[in-house]
Scaffold this motif. Structure first.
Motif, PDB file in Angstrom:
ATOM      1  N   SER A 198       0.126  -6.093   9.407  1.00  0.00           N
ATOM      2  CA  SER A 198       1.344  -6.032   9.997  1.00  0.00           C
ATOM      3  C   SER A 198       1.223  -5.898  11.634  1.00  0.00           C
ATOM      4  N   VAL A 199       2.288  -6.425  12.140  1.00  0.00           N
ATOM      5  CA  VAL A 199       2.068  -6.338  13.594  1.00  0.00           C
ATOM      6  C   VAL A 199       3.326  -5.662  13.942  1.00  0.00           C
ATOM      7  N   LEU A 200       3.240  -4.724  14.715  1.00  0.00           N
ATOM      8  CA  LEU A 200       4.516  -3.701  15.299  1.00  0.00           C
ATOM      9  C   LEU A 200       4.938  -4.301  16.516  1.00  0.00           C
ATOM     10  N   ILE A 201       6.221  -4.821  16.636  1.00  0.00           N
ATOM     11  CA  ILE A 201       6.522  -5.282  17.769  1.00  0.00           C
ATOM     12  C   ILE A 201       7.758  -4.359  18.604  1.00  0.00           C
ATOM     13  N   PRO A 202       7.404  -3.469  19.364  1.00  0.00           N
ATOM     14  CA  PRO A 202       8.394  -2.631  19.949  1.00  0.00           C
ATOM     15  C   PRO A 202       9.261  -3.312  21.062  1.00  0.00           C
ATOM     16  N   GLY A 203      10.377  -3.057  21.022  1.00  0.00           N
ATOM     17  CA  GLY A 203      11.256  -3.473  21.951  1.00  0.00           C
ATOM     18  C   GLY A 203      11.152  -2.391  23.182  1.00  0.00           C
ATOM     19  N   LEU A 204      12.460  -1.610  23.300  1.00  0.00           N
ATOM     20  CA  LEU A 204      12.420  -0.440  24.154  1.00  0.00           C
ATOM     21  C   LEU A 204      12.217   0.907  23.369  1.00  0.00           C
ATOM     22  N   MET A 222       0.884  -1.052   0.018  1.00  0.00           N
ATOM     23  CA  MET A 222      -0.028   0.147  -0.107  1.00  0.00           C
ATOM     24  C   MET A 222       0.855   1.245  -0.047  1.00  0.00           C
ATOM     25  N   LEU A 223       0.860   2.157  -0.961  1.00  0.00           N
ATOM     26  CA  LEU A 223       1.351   3.285  -1.052  1.00  0.00           C
ATOM     27  C   LEU A 223       0.474   4.339  -0.022  1.00  0.00           C
ATOM     28  N   ILE A 224       1.465   4.925   0.843  1.00  0.00           N
ATOM     29  CA  ILE A 224       1.002   6.186   1.693  1.00  0.00           C
ATOM     30  C   ILE A 224       1.083   7.201   1.210  1.00  0.00           C
ATOM     31  N   ASP A 225      -0.005   8.178   0.997  1.00  0.00           N
ATOM     32  CA  ASP A 225       0.221   9.617   0.456  1.00  0.00           C
ATOM     33  C   ASP A 225      -0.992  10.257   0.966  1.00  0.00           C
ATOM     34  N   SER A 226      -1.216  11.349   0.012  1.00  0.00           N
ATOM     35  CA  SER A 226      -2.455  12.288   0.418  1.00  0.00           C
ATOM     36  C   SER A 226      -3.650  11.638   0.294  1.00  0.00           C
ATOM     37  N   ALA A 227      -3.749  10.581  -0.448  1.00  0.00           N
ATOM     38  CA  ALA A 227      -4.902   9.830  -0.638  1.00  0.00           C
ATOM     39  C   ALA A 227      -5.412   8.973   0.459  1.00  0.00           C
ATOM     40  N   THR A 228      -4.374   8.795   1.423  1.00  0.00           N
ATOM     41  CA  THR A 228      -4.623   7.878   2.638  1.00  0.00           C
ATOM     42  C   THR A 228      -5.310   8.398   3.667  1.00  0.00           C
ATOM     43  N   ALA A 244       5.456  -5.768   5.028  1.00  0.00           N
ATOM     44  CA  ALA A 244       5.994  -6.836   6.043  1.00  0.00           C
ATOM     45  C   ALA A 244       5.058  -7.294   7.147  1.00  0.00           C
ATOM     46  N   LEU A 245       5.223  -8.287   7.370  1.00  0.00           N
ATOM     47  CA  LEU A 245       4.390  -9.055   8.553  1.00  0.00           C
ATOM     48  C   LEU A 245       4.732  -8.395   9.751  1.00  0.00           C
ATOM     49  N   TYR A 246       6.009  -8.734  10.169  1.00  0.00           N
ATOM     50  CA  TYR A 246       6.306  -8.152  11.352  1.00  0.00           C
ATOM     51  C   TYR A 246       7.326  -7.276  11.159  1.00  0.00           C
ATOM     52  N   ILE A 247       7.232  -5.982  12.380  1.00  0.00           N
ATOM     53  CA  ILE A 247       7.835  -5.120  12.634  1.00  0.00           C
ATOM     54  C   ILE A 247       8.465  -4.577  13.803  1.00  0.00           C
ATOM     55  N   PRO A 248       9.582  -5.626  14.030  1.00  0.00           N
ATOM     56  CA  PRO A 248      10.281  -5.115  15.493  1.00  0.00           C
ATOM     57  C   PRO A 248      11.172  -4.103  15.268  1.00  0.00           C
ATOM     58  N   THR A 249      11.106  -3.395  16.309  1.00  0.00           N
ATOM     59  CA  THR A 249      11.902  -1.963  16.533  1.00  0.00           C
ATOM     60  C   THR A 249      13.330  -2.271  16.704  1.00  0.00           C
ATOM     61  N   ASP A 250      13.909  -3.212  17.349  1.00  0.00           N
ATOM     62  CA  ASP A 250      15.207  -3.656  17.524  1.00  0.00           C
ATOM     63  C   ASP A 250      15.285  -5.263  17.961  1.00  0.00           C
ATOM     64  N   GLY A 255       7.877   5.389  14.035  1.00  0.00           N
ATOM     65  CA  GLY A 255       6.922   5.855  12.978  1.00  0.00           C
ATOM     66  C   GLY A 255       7.248   5.727  11.590  1.00  0.00           C
ATOM     67  N   GLU A 256       8.337   6.110  11.213  1.00  0.00           N
ATOM     68  CA  GLU A 256       8.961   5.994   9.772  1.00  0.00           C
ATOM     69  C   GLU A 256       9.285   4.407   9.465  1.00  0.00           C
ATOM     70  N   GLN A 257       9.748   3.826  10.389  1.00  0.00           N
ATOM     71  CA  GLN A 257       9.967   2.429  10.248  1.00  0.00           C
ATOM     72  C   GLN A 257       8.522   1.588   9.867  1.00  0.00           C
ATOM     73  N   THR A 258       7.437   1.992  10.766  1.00  0.00           N
ATOM     74  CA  THR A 258       6.237   1.637  10.467  1.00  0.00           C
ATOM     75  C   THR A 258       5.594   1.496   9.057  1.00  0.00           C
ATOM     76  N   LEU A 259       5.893   3.025   8.666  1.00  0.00           N
ATOM     77  CA  LEU A 259       5.400   3.155   7.202  1.00  0.00           C
ATOM     78  C   LEU A 259       6.190   2.561   6.251  1.00  0.00           C
ATOM     79  N   ALA A 260       7.534   2.496   6.320  1.00  0.00           N
ATOM     80  CA  ALA A 260       8.280   1.686   5.397  1.00  0.00           C
ATOM     81  C   ALA A 260       7.695   0.198   5.262  1.00  0.00           C
ATOM     82  N   ALA A 261       7.421  -0.364   6.655  1.00  0.00           N
ATOM     83  CA  ALA A 261       7.208  -1.901   6.677  1.00  0.00           C
ATOM     84  C   ALA A 261       5.728  -1.995   5.923  1.00  0.00           C
TER      85      ALA A 261
END
Length: 307
Positions: free
Chosen positions: A189-195, A1-7, A254-260, A243-249
Motif C-alpha cells: 500500500s502507499v500512504l498519501i499524506p496531505g496535510l 493481513m491481521l495486525i496483532d501481537s504476532a506482528t 487497500a492500495l491507496y491511503i490518502p489522509t484527506d 496511524g489508525e487509518q493506515t492500519l485499517a487500510a
C-alpha cells in the motif's frame, strides 16, 4: 493481513511524526516494533513511550546506507523475530522551500531523492526478500505524498520532492502488481499524506547537507518552515489518526491511503489534461490494447492482480 501481537513491524522514520503515529497504533495492537531513525534522541523518547505496551527495538540508521540497513535487519531479526510488516516512511522535504534556481544542484537531489526514493527502495530490498521466502502473509507500506499525485502551484518548485514522491507512488503500484503476479500473500500500500501535523519540514532542513542550502537562504527558508509547521499544526490531521487509518487500510488491503482530499481537484485536472493530450483513437490503439492483454494473460501466472 491481521495486525496483532504476532506482528513484527519495521517503521523507518518511526520516532517522529507520521512514523510515530503508525508506531503508536501498532503498539496498541501489541505488535513488536523496530524503529529505524536518524535521530537518536527521538528514538529514545519513542522507545520510552512505547516499551510499556510492546517489545521495541531501535536502530540509528540513515536509510540511504544499504549496509547499515542490512545490519539493522540482522539485529532486528535476532531481537524481535521475523518481520512481516514493513513501513518505509522516512522522508524529507527540503526542495519545496527553494526556488528552482536554488534547488537545481546535485546535493539537494541526492539528499531528497536519496531519502525519499532510494530510502524506500533500500527498505523494500532489505526486508521483502525474506518475507517472500517465508511465504506467510505480510505487508509493505510506503509513504509518498499528495505531491506524488500532482504538482501544486501554491508551492515553490519542489522539483526534487515531487520527483521522489511521484516515483514512490509508481514503485508501490508496480510492487503490488508484481507481488500479486507471484501469487504472494504479501501485499503493498502507499500512504498519501496531505496535510499532517508534523515537524517534517523543520527536521528536513536540520538534517540537510550544508551544500544543499545557500547560507543566505537559511533565514528565508527558516521563516517558510516555521509558517508551514504552524499551518500543519493548526489545520493538519493528527499523526495518531493517520496511524489508525493506515492500519485499517493494511487490514483491508487497500492500495491507496490518502489522509484527506487535498489533492482531489489537482489530480482530476491533471488526469483530464493527460487524457486531452492523447491523439485521436485509432485502430492502432485497439490492436495495442489486445496485444498487451494477451501478453499479460499468457505470462506470469499466479492469482489475478489486485486493483
Amino acid at each position: 493481513m491481521l495486525i496483532d501481537s504476532a506482528t513484527v513491524a519495521v517503521v523507518t522514520g518511526g520516532s517522529q511524526g507520521i512514523g510515530l503515529g503508525i508506531a503508536r497504533a501498532l503498539a496498541r495492537r501489541g505488535a513488536a516494533l523496530a524503529l529505524l531513525d536518524i535521530d537518536p534522541a527521538a528514538m529514545e523518547a519513542a522507545a520510552a513511550e512505547l516499551s510499556p505496551m510492546t517489545r521495541v527495538a531501535t536502530r540509528r540508521v540513515d536509510v540511504r546506507d544499504r549496509a547499515a540497513m542490512a545490519a539493522a535487519a540482522d539485529g532486528i531479526g535476532a531481537d524481535l523475530g521475523a518481520v512481516n510488516l514493513v513501513v518505509a516512511n522516512a522522508g524529507v522535504g527540503l526542495g519545496v522551500f527553494q526556488p528552482l534556481d536554488r534547488e537545481l544542484r546535485y546535493s539537494t537531489w541526492d539528499y531528497v531523492v536519496g531519502v525519499n526514493l532510494e530510502g524506500v527502495n533500500n527498505t523494500v530490498q532489505t526486508f521483502l526478500p525474506a518475507m517472500l521466502e517465508r511465504g506467510a502473509p505480510g505487508h509493505v507500506v510506503t509513504t509518498a505524498s499528495a505531491a506524488g499525485l500532482a504538482v501544486f502551484p501554491e508551492r515553490s518548485s519542489g522539483y526534487t520532492y515531487h520527483a521522489s514522491k511521484f516515483a514512490v507512488v509508481g514503485l508501490t503500484e508496480a510492487l503490488r502488481r508484481g507481488l500479486a503476479d507471484l501469487g504472494s500473500p504479501v501485499s503493498a500500500s502507499v500512504l498519501i499524506p496531505g496535510l499532517v501535523a508534523t515537524q517534517v519540514a523543520a527536521n528536513s532542513v536540520r538534517h540537510a547537507p550544508a551544500a544543499s542550502v545557500d547560507p543566505g537562504d537559511r533565514e528565508r527558508i527558516g521563516e517558510m518552515v516555521a509558517a508551514g509547521t504552524a499551518a500543519a499544526a493548526a489545520l493538519g490531521r493528527d499523526p495518531d489518526a493517520v496511524g489508525e487509518q493506515t492500519l485499517a487500510a493494511i487490514e483491508a488491503d487497500a492500495l491507496y491511503i490518502p489522509t484527506d482530499r487535498l489533492a482531489e481537484s489537482a489530480v482530476r485536472d491533471r488526469a483530464a489534461a493527460v487524457i486531452a493530450a492523447m491523439p485521436p483513437a485509432s485502430a492502432y490503439d485497439g490492436g495495442l490494447a489486445a496485444a498487451m492483454e494477451s501478453r499479460r494473460s499468457g505470462g506470469g501466472g499466479g492469482r489475478p492482480a489486485r486493483p
